[in-house]
Design a protein around this motif. Structure first.
Motif: not given
Length: 170
Positions: A100-106
């Motif tokens: 998940n891009n958002i979880i990975g970024m966070i």
């Protein structure tokens, strides 16, 4: 049109796209805006390059940006260069490996922040390096802020650019 290949060849397309994204990042660093602006844009470029070109593009840019920051006068404490390189690599790798891009970024932003904060507060002091308070202040919470802001900006741009690339294919 993200590059999902884990066995990415370093071909002309990879080199060209990475060079263009690095050039944009260097221009941002040369403008010498406040840390919040410059750091956020640099972090966005790390994520964008990893997403569209591949993990090694993001890592390559992440390894070069602290050297460039030192050369253009944005950073006055060169002993931090390898620590920043590691932080940038962690940021890109977590973004790219978490599905998940958002979880990975966070996750990448938090790990980068924790690594850089631990570096200036603990790791360097173990080696008797006196880190000025101004540097400690710059490498703690502002790093989390720039990584999160840059990540949000990059995900927004990825959404827009992916839509554009998909329309241009039709």
């Amino acid at each position: 049109m993200p590059n999902n290949s884990s066995t990415k060849k370093f071909d002309t397309r990879f080199i060209t796209r990475t060079a263009i994204l690095l050039a944009i990042t260097i221009i941002v660093q040369f403008i010498k805006m406040p840390q919040l602006v410059t750091g956020s844009i640099v972090n966005a470029m790390l994520i964008i390059s990893a997403y569209f070109v591949g993990i090694w593009s993001g890592v390559s840019i992440g390894l070069l940006t602290p050297i460039i920051a030192f050369l253009v006068g944005l950073m006055s404490f060169p002993i931090l260069i390898p620590f920043i390189m590691i932080g940038n690599t962690l940021y890109v790798m977590l973004f790219k490996t978490v599905k998940n891009n958002i979880i990975g970024m966070i996750a990448g932003a938090v790990v980068k922040f924790l690594w850089l904060a631990a570096s200036v507060k603990y790791i360097l002091t173990w080696f008797n390096v006196n880190v000025p308070q101004k540097i400690v202040a710059a490498f703690t919470l502002p790093q989390l802020a720039t990584a999160i802001i840059g990540g949000i900006l990059s995900i927004f741009l990825i959404f827009i650019l992916t839509g554009y690339f998909n329309k241009s294919k039709k």
